[in-house]
Enzyme design. Structure first.
Site, PDB file in Angstrom:
ATOM      1  N   HIS A  40       0.842  -1.202   0.000  1.00  0.00           N
ATOM      2  CA  HIS A  40       0.000   0.000   0.000  1.00  0.00           C
ATOM      3  C   HIS A  40       0.883   1.260   0.000  1.00  0.00           C
ATOM      4  O   HIS A  40       0.600   2.230  -0.696  1.00  0.00           O
ATOM      5  CB  HIS A  40      -0.891   0.035   1.252  1.00  0.00           C
ATOM      6  CG  HIS A  40      -1.854  -1.104   1.367  1.00  0.00           C
ATOM      7  ND1 HIS A  40      -1.686  -2.124   2.281  1.00  0.00           N
ATOM      8  CD2 HIS A  40      -2.993  -1.396   0.700  1.00  0.00           C
ATOM      9  CE1 HIS A  40      -2.692  -2.975   2.175  1.00  0.00           C
ATOM     10  NE2 HIS A  40      -3.499  -2.570   1.216  1.00  0.00           N
ATOM     11  N   GLN A 156      -8.624  -7.117 -11.022  1.00  0.00           N
ATOM     12  CA  GLN A 156      -9.286  -5.905 -10.515  1.00  0.00           C
ATOM     13  C   GLN A 156      -8.788  -4.677 -11.290  1.00  0.00           C
ATOM     14  O   GLN A 156      -9.584  -3.831 -11.724  1.00  0.00           O
ATOM     15  CB  GLN A 156      -8.979  -5.760  -9.025  1.00  0.00           C
ATOM     16  CG  GLN A 156      -9.349  -4.412  -8.435  1.00  0.00           C
ATOM     17  CD  GLN A 156      -9.136  -4.392  -6.932  1.00  0.00           C
ATOM     18  OE1 GLN A 156      -9.925  -4.965  -6.205  1.00  0.00           O
ATOM     19  NE2 GLN A 156      -8.103  -3.724  -6.457  1.00  0.00           N
TER      20      GLN A 156
HETATM   21  P1  AMP Z   1      -6.382  -3.989  -0.506  1.00  0.00           P
HETATM   22  O1  AMP Z   1      -6.266  -3.222   0.776  1.00  0.00           O
HETATM   23  O2  AMP Z   1      -5.911  -5.400  -0.425  1.00  0.00           O
HETATM   24  O3  AMP Z   1      -7.735  -3.834  -1.168  1.00  0.00           O
HETATM   25  O4  AMP Z   1      -5.345  -3.294  -1.502  1.00  0.00           O
HETATM   26  C1  AMP Z   1      -5.438  -1.926  -1.783  1.00  0.00           C
HETATM   27  C2  AMP Z   1      -4.572  -1.634  -2.993  1.00  0.00           C
HETATM   28  O5  AMP Z   1      -3.225  -2.000  -2.713  1.00  0.00           O
HETATM   29  C3  AMP Z   1      -5.009  -2.445  -4.235  1.00  0.00           C
HETATM   30  O6  AMP Z   1      -4.891  -1.620  -5.380  1.00  0.00           O
HETATM   31  C4  AMP Z   1      -4.007  -3.571  -4.246  1.00  0.00           C
HETATM   32  O7  AMP Z   1      -3.790  -4.125  -5.526  1.00  0.00           O
HETATM   33  C5  AMP Z   1      -2.767  -2.871  -3.740  1.00  0.00           C
HETATM   34  N1  AMP Z   1      -1.819  -3.843  -3.192  1.00  0.00           N
HETATM   35  C6  AMP Z   1      -2.068  -4.814  -2.271  1.00  0.00           C
HETATM   36  N2  AMP Z   1      -0.970  -5.569  -2.069  1.00  0.00           N
HETATM   37  C7  AMP Z   1      -0.015  -5.071  -2.885  1.00  0.00           C
HETATM   38  C8  AMP Z   1       1.350  -5.420  -3.151  1.00  0.00           C
HETATM   39  N3  AMP Z   1       1.939  -6.448  -2.547  1.00  0.00           N
HETATM   40  N4  AMP Z   1       2.033  -4.676  -4.052  1.00  0.00           N
HETATM   41  C9  AMP Z   1       1.440  -3.637  -4.690  1.00  0.00           C
HETATM   42  N5  AMP Z   1       0.163  -3.254  -4.493  1.00  0.00           N
HETATM   43  C10 AMP Z   1      -0.557  -3.964  -3.603  1.00  0.00           C
END
Ligand code: AMP
Length: 281
Positions: A40, A156
Protein backbone atom coordinates in the site's frame (compact mmCIF):
# COMPACT_ATOMS: atom_id res chain seq x y z
CA UNK A 1 5.26 15.65 9.44
CA UNK A 2 1.52 16.31 9.57
CA UNK A 3 -0.98 13.60 10.44
CA UNK A 4 -3.64 12.93 7.81
CA UNK A 5 -7.03 14.54 8.36
CA UNK A 6 -9.26 11.68 9.45
CA UNK A 7 -12.67 11.92 7.85
CA UNK A 8 -15.40 9.42 8.74
CA UNK A 9 -18.43 10.79 6.90
CA UNK A 10 -19.36 11.45 3.28
CA UNK A 11 -20.44 15.00 4.17
CA UNK A 12 -17.12 15.59 5.92
CA UNK A 13 -15.17 14.41 2.89
CA UNK A 14 -17.13 16.64 0.52
CA UNK A 15 -16.54 19.57 2.86
CA UNK A 16 -12.78 19.00 3.15
CA UNK A 17 -12.21 18.49 -0.57
CA UNK A 18 -14.43 21.37 -1.71
CA UNK A 19 -11.84 24.12 -1.27
CA UNK A 20 -9.01 21.95 -2.63
CA UNK A 21 -11.01 21.25 -5.79
CA UNK A 22 -12.00 24.92 -6.11
CA UNK A 23 -8.36 25.98 -5.92
CA UNK A 24 -7.47 23.63 -8.78
CA UNK A 25 -5.32 21.19 -6.81
CA UNK A 26 -4.74 17.74 -8.29
CA UNK A 27 -6.06 14.81 -6.26
CA UNK A 28 -4.57 11.32 -6.12
CA UNK A 29 -6.49 8.42 -4.60
CA UNK A 30 -5.45 5.10 -3.07
CA UNK A 31 -8.36 2.80 -2.09
CA UNK A 32 -7.54 0.21 0.57
CA UNK A 33 -9.27 -2.21 2.89
CA UNK A 34 -6.87 -1.40 5.73
CA UNK A 35 -4.20 -3.56 7.41
CA UNK A 36 -1.73 -1.47 5.47
CA UNK A 37 1.71 -2.75 4.47
CA UNK A 38 4.57 -1.68 2.22
CA UNK A 39 2.56 -2.65 -0.88
CA UNK A 40 0.00 0.00 0.00
CA UNK A 41 2.85 2.37 0.92
CA UNK A 42 4.31 2.01 -2.58
CA UNK A 43 1.03 3.26 -4.08
CA UNK A 44 0.93 6.17 -1.62
CA UNK A 45 4.54 7.09 -2.44
CA UNK A 46 3.81 7.20 -6.15
CA UNK A 47 0.73 9.33 -5.53
CA UNK A 48 2.71 11.69 -3.27
CA UNK A 49 5.19 12.31 -6.12
CA UNK A 50 2.51 13.02 -8.72
CA UNK A 51 -0.34 15.02 -7.17
CA UNK A 52 -1.05 17.86 -4.72
CA UNK A 53 -3.51 16.12 -2.41
CA UNK A 54 -3.30 12.41 -1.55
CA UNK A 55 -6.51 10.80 -0.30
CA UNK A 56 -6.60 7.21 0.93
CA UNK A 57 -9.67 5.27 1.97
CA UNK A 58 -9.74 2.48 4.54
CA UNK A 59 -12.87 0.46 4.01
CA UNK A 60 -13.44 -3.30 3.88
CA UNK A 61 -16.45 -3.22 1.57
CA UNK A 62 -18.92 -5.96 2.65
CA UNK A 63 -20.52 -6.36 -0.79
CA UNK A 64 -17.28 -7.61 -2.32
CA UNK A 65 -16.89 -10.41 0.24
CA UNK A 66 -18.79 -13.51 -0.84
CA UNK A 67 -17.92 -15.12 2.49
CA UNK A 68 -18.94 -13.23 5.63
CA UNK A 69 -16.44 -15.18 7.78
CA UNK A 70 -13.70 -13.85 5.53
CA UNK A 71 -14.95 -10.29 6.15
CA UNK A 72 -15.16 -10.86 9.93
CA UNK A 73 -11.63 -12.27 9.90
CA UNK A 74 -10.19 -9.42 7.81
CA UNK A 75 -7.48 -7.74 9.97
CA UNK A 76 -8.40 -4.38 11.49
CA UNK A 77 -5.37 -2.27 12.43
CA UNK A 78 -6.58 1.32 12.21
CA UNK A 79 -4.04 2.87 14.60
CA UNK A 80 -1.06 1.35 12.73
CA UNK A 81 -2.70 2.23 9.40
CA UNK A 82 -2.90 5.88 10.38
CA UNK A 83 0.80 5.87 11.35
CA UNK A 84 1.69 4.46 7.92
CA UNK A 85 -0.49 7.09 6.22
CA UNK A 86 1.28 9.78 8.26
CA UNK A 87 4.70 8.38 7.30
CA UNK A 88 3.70 8.51 3.62
CA UNK A 89 2.46 12.11 4.00
CA UNK A 90 -1.10 11.27 3.08
CA UNK A 91 -3.35 14.31 3.38
CA UNK A 92 -6.75 12.71 3.96
CA UNK A 93 -7.71 9.34 5.48
CA UNK A 94 -11.31 8.55 4.57
CA UNK A 95 -12.74 5.85 6.86
CA UNK A 96 -16.46 5.61 6.08
CA UNK A 97 -19.30 3.63 7.63
CA UNK A 98 -21.36 1.31 5.44
CA UNK A 99 -24.73 2.99 6.11
CA UNK A 100 -23.29 6.35 5.07
CA UNK A 101 -21.35 5.36 1.97
CA UNK A 102 -24.09 2.98 0.77
CA UNK A 103 -26.89 5.50 1.34
CA UNK A 104 -29.10 5.20 -1.77
CA UNK A 105 -26.59 2.81 -3.34
CA UNK A 106 -26.81 -0.90 -4.09
CA UNK A 107 -24.30 -3.15 -5.78
CA UNK A 108 -24.67 -2.74 -9.55
CA UNK A 109 -23.93 -5.77 -11.71
CA UNK A 110 -20.95 -5.28 -13.99
CA UNK A 111 -20.30 -7.46 -17.03
CA UNK A 112 -17.27 -7.14 -19.24
CA UNK A 113 -17.32 -10.71 -20.54
CA UNK A 114 -14.16 -12.67 -19.77
CA UNK A 115 -12.82 -9.76 -17.77
CA UNK A 116 -15.49 -10.12 -15.10
CA UNK A 117 -16.59 -13.75 -15.59
CA UNK A 118 -13.37 -15.74 -15.31
CA UNK A 119 -10.83 -16.37 -12.53
CA UNK A 120 -11.85 -14.35 -9.43
CA UNK A 121 -15.23 -13.66 -11.05
CA UNK A 122 -15.91 -17.39 -11.34
CA UNK A 123 -14.73 -18.18 -7.82
CA UNK A 124 -16.14 -15.26 -5.81
CA UNK A 125 -19.77 -14.65 -6.70
CA UNK A 126 -20.62 -10.94 -6.80
CA UNK A 127 -17.08 -9.89 -5.89
CA UNK A 128 -16.53 -7.61 -8.88
CA UNK A 129 -20.08 -6.18 -8.70
CA UNK A 130 -19.31 -5.07 -5.13
CA UNK A 131 -15.79 -3.91 -5.97
CA UNK A 132 -16.80 -1.84 -8.99
CA UNK A 133 -19.77 -0.31 -7.16
CA UNK A 134 -17.62 0.93 -4.29
CA UNK A 135 -14.80 2.13 -6.57
CA UNK A 136 -17.30 4.15 -8.65
CA UNK A 137 -18.78 5.61 -5.45
CA UNK A 138 -15.34 6.48 -4.07
CA UNK A 139 -14.33 8.10 -7.38
CA UNK A 140 -17.55 10.14 -7.32
CA UNK A 141 -16.81 11.36 -3.76
CA UNK A 142 -13.04 11.86 -3.97
CA UNK A 143 -13.05 13.15 -7.59
CA UNK A 144 -9.45 12.04 -8.14
CA UNK A 145 -7.40 13.02 -11.18
CA UNK A 146 -5.31 9.89 -10.65
CA UNK A 147 -6.07 6.64 -8.84
CA UNK A 148 -3.42 4.08 -7.93
CA UNK A 149 -4.07 0.33 -7.94
CA UNK A 150 -1.71 -2.60 -7.47
CA UNK A 151 -0.90 -5.17 -10.13
CA UNK A 152 -1.17 -7.63 -7.24
CA UNK A 153 -4.91 -7.66 -8.03
CA UNK A 154 -4.36 -7.94 -11.79
CA UNK A 155 -7.96 -8.70 -12.73
CA UNK A 156 -9.29 -5.91 -10.52
CA UNK A 157 -6.88 -3.46 -12.19
CA UNK A 158 -7.96 -4.64 -15.68
CA UNK A 159 -11.65 -4.20 -14.76
CA UNK A 160 -11.12 -0.74 -13.24
CA UNK A 161 -9.19 0.31 -16.36
CA UNK A 162 -12.03 -0.89 -18.57
CA UNK A 163 -14.73 0.64 -16.35
CA UNK A 164 -12.95 3.96 -16.15
CA UNK A 165 -12.58 4.33 -19.91
CA UNK A 166 -15.96 2.71 -20.78
CA UNK A 167 -17.95 4.86 -18.33
CA UNK A 168 -15.83 7.97 -18.95
CA UNK A 169 -15.04 8.42 -15.27
CA UNK A 170 -12.28 10.92 -16.09
CA UNK A 171 -9.76 9.31 -13.76
CA UNK A 172 -6.29 8.27 -14.90
CA UNK A 173 -5.69 4.76 -13.55
CA UNK A 174 -2.11 4.06 -12.54
CA UNK A 175 -1.05 0.41 -12.17
CA UNK A 176 1.73 -0.18 -9.64
CA UNK A 177 4.02 -3.18 -9.54
CA UNK A 178 3.75 -5.93 -6.91
CA UNK A 179 5.76 -5.42 -3.72
CA UNK A 180 7.17 -8.65 -2.26
CA UNK A 181 8.92 -9.91 0.84
CA UNK A 182 12.60 -10.75 0.25
CA UNK A 183 11.45 -14.40 0.08
CA UNK A 184 9.31 -13.57 -2.97
CA UNK A 185 5.94 -13.78 -1.22
CA UNK A 186 3.67 -11.00 -2.52
CA UNK A 187 2.76 -8.66 0.35
CA UNK A 188 -0.86 -8.99 1.41
CA UNK A 189 -2.94 -7.98 4.42
CA UNK A 190 -3.91 -11.66 4.69
CA UNK A 191 -0.31 -12.81 5.19
CA UNK A 192 -0.56 -12.16 8.94
CA UNK A 193 -2.73 -15.27 9.14
CA UNK A 194 0.11 -17.48 7.79
CA UNK A 195 2.28 -19.51 10.17
CA UNK A 196 5.99 -19.67 9.36
CA UNK A 197 5.42 -23.19 8.00
CA UNK A 198 2.63 -21.92 5.76
CA UNK A 199 4.77 -19.00 4.61
CA UNK A 200 7.37 -21.48 3.41
CA UNK A 201 4.74 -23.53 1.57
CA UNK A 202 3.28 -20.37 0.03
CA UNK A 203 6.56 -19.69 -1.79
CA UNK A 204 5.57 -22.37 -4.32
CA UNK A 205 3.25 -19.68 -5.71
CA UNK A 206 5.84 -16.93 -6.24
CA UNK A 207 8.41 -19.42 -7.50
CA UNK A 208 5.91 -20.53 -10.16
CA UNK A 209 5.39 -16.90 -11.15
CA UNK A 210 9.12 -16.20 -11.42
CA UNK A 211 9.86 -19.45 -13.29
CA UNK A 212 7.03 -19.44 -15.83
CA UNK A 213 9.02 -18.28 -18.86
CA UNK A 214 11.67 -20.95 -18.34
CA UNK A 215 9.00 -23.62 -17.78
CA UNK A 216 7.35 -22.74 -21.07
CA UNK A 217 10.53 -23.36 -23.06
CA UNK A 218 9.66 -27.06 -23.18
CA UNK A 219 6.01 -27.33 -22.15
CA UNK A 220 2.68 -26.23 -23.61
CA UNK A 221 0.61 -23.61 -21.78
CA UNK A 222 -1.78 -26.29 -20.60
CA UNK A 223 1.00 -28.59 -19.41
CA UNK A 224 2.58 -25.73 -17.48
CA UNK A 225 -0.75 -24.86 -15.81
CA UNK A 226 -1.36 -28.46 -14.77
CA UNK A 227 2.18 -28.91 -13.53
CA UNK A 228 2.02 -25.78 -11.37
CA UNK A 229 -1.38 -26.80 -9.95
CA UNK A 230 0.10 -30.18 -9.00
CA UNK A 231 3.14 -28.58 -7.38
CA UNK A 232 0.84 -26.31 -5.35
CA UNK A 233 -1.20 -29.30 -4.18
CA UNK A 234 1.97 -31.17 -3.32
CA UNK A 235 3.05 -28.23 -1.11
CA UNK A 236 -0.28 -28.38 0.74
CA UNK A 237 -2.06 -25.57 -1.11
CA UNK A 238 -5.49 -25.78 -2.71
CA UNK A 239 -5.38 -24.00 -6.08
CA UNK A 240 -8.58 -22.27 -7.23
CA UNK A 241 -6.99 -21.57 -10.58
CA UNK A 242 -3.65 -21.52 -12.37
CA UNK A 243 -4.23 -19.81 -15.73
CA UNK A 244 -2.13 -18.26 -18.44
CA UNK A 245 -4.29 -15.64 -20.15
CA UNK A 246 -4.06 -12.60 -22.36
CA UNK A 247 -2.85 -9.90 -20.00
CA UNK A 248 -5.41 -7.31 -21.17
CA UNK A 249 -8.55 -9.29 -22.01
CA UNK A 250 -7.97 -12.25 -19.64
CA UNK A 251 -9.13 -14.54 -22.42
CA UNK A 252 -7.22 -17.81 -22.83
CA UNK A 253 -3.92 -17.29 -24.61
CA UNK A 254 -4.13 -18.89 -28.05
CA UNK A 255 -0.66 -20.41 -28.19
CA UNK A 256 2.87 -20.24 -26.83
CA UNK A 257 3.69 -17.93 -29.73
CA UNK A 258 1.53 -15.21 -28.19
CA UNK A 259 3.53 -15.15 -24.98
CA UNK A 260 4.82 -11.68 -24.34
CA UNK A 261 1.15 -10.66 -24.17
CA UNK A 262 0.41 -13.24 -21.50
CA UNK A 263 0.01 -13.27 -17.76
CA UNK A 264 0.07 -16.16 -15.34
CA UNK A 265 -2.57 -15.73 -12.64
CA UNK A 266 -2.75 -17.94 -9.57
CA UNK A 267 -5.19 -18.12 -6.66
CA UNK A 268 -4.67 -20.75 -4.00
CA UNK A 269 -5.68 -21.33 -0.40
CA UNK A 270 -3.47 -22.37 2.43
CA UNK A 271 -5.72 -23.45 5.28
CA UNK A 272 -8.26 -20.63 5.50
CA UNK A 273 -5.99 -18.02 3.90
CA UNK A 274 -6.49 -17.27 0.21
CA UNK A 275 -3.48 -15.97 -1.70
CA UNK A 276 -3.19 -14.30 -5.12
CA UNK A 277 -0.17 -13.74 -7.31
CA UNK A 278 0.60 -13.11 -10.98
CA UNK A 279 3.38 -12.27 -13.34
CA UNK A 280 4.29 -11.77 -17.00
CA UNK A 281 4.58 -14.71 -19.39
P1 AMP B 1 -6.38 -3.99 -0.51
O1 AMP B 1 -6.27 -3.22 0.78
O2 AMP B 1 -5.91 -5.40 -0.43
O3 AMP B 1 -7.73 -3.83 -1.17
O4 AMP B 1 -5.35 -3.29 -1.50
C1 AMP B 1 -5.44 -1.93 -1.78
C2 AMP B 1 -4.57 -1.63 -2.99
O5 AMP B 1 -3.23 -2.00 -2.71
C3 AMP B 1 -5.01 -2.44 -4.24
O6 AMP B 1 -4.89 -1.62 -5.38
C4 AMP B 1 -4.01 -3.57 -4.25
O7 AMP B 1 -3.79 -4.12 -5.53
C5 AMP B 1 -2.77 -2.87 -3.74
N1 AMP B 1 -1.82 -3.84 -3.19
C6 AMP B 1 -2.07 -4.81 -2.27
N2 AMP B 1 -0.97 -5.57 -2.07
C7 AMP B 1 -0.01 -5.07 -2.88
C8 AMP B 1 1.35 -5.42 -3.15
N3 AMP B 1 1.94 -6.45 -2.55
N4 AMP B 1 2.03 -4.68 -4.05
C9 AMP B 1 1.44 -3.64 -4.69
N5 AMP B 1 0.16 -3.25 -4.49
C10 AMP B 1 -0.56 -3.96 -3.60
Amino acid sequence: MNSPRIIRTVAGLRHVLKSEIASGKTIGFVATMGALHEGHASLLKKARQEVDIVVSSIYANPTQFDNQDDLAKYPKTEFADLLLLKREQTDVAFIPQTADIYHNLSATPINYGALTDTLEGAHRTGHFDGMSTIVRRLFELVTPHRAYFGEKDWQQLAIINRMSSFEGLGVKIIGCEILREPSGLALSSRNIHLSSQEKKASLTISKSVFGIKKRLTNRSLHEAELEIANELKHAGLEPDYVKIVNADTLEPLQSETSSGQGRLLIAASLGTTRLLDNGPV
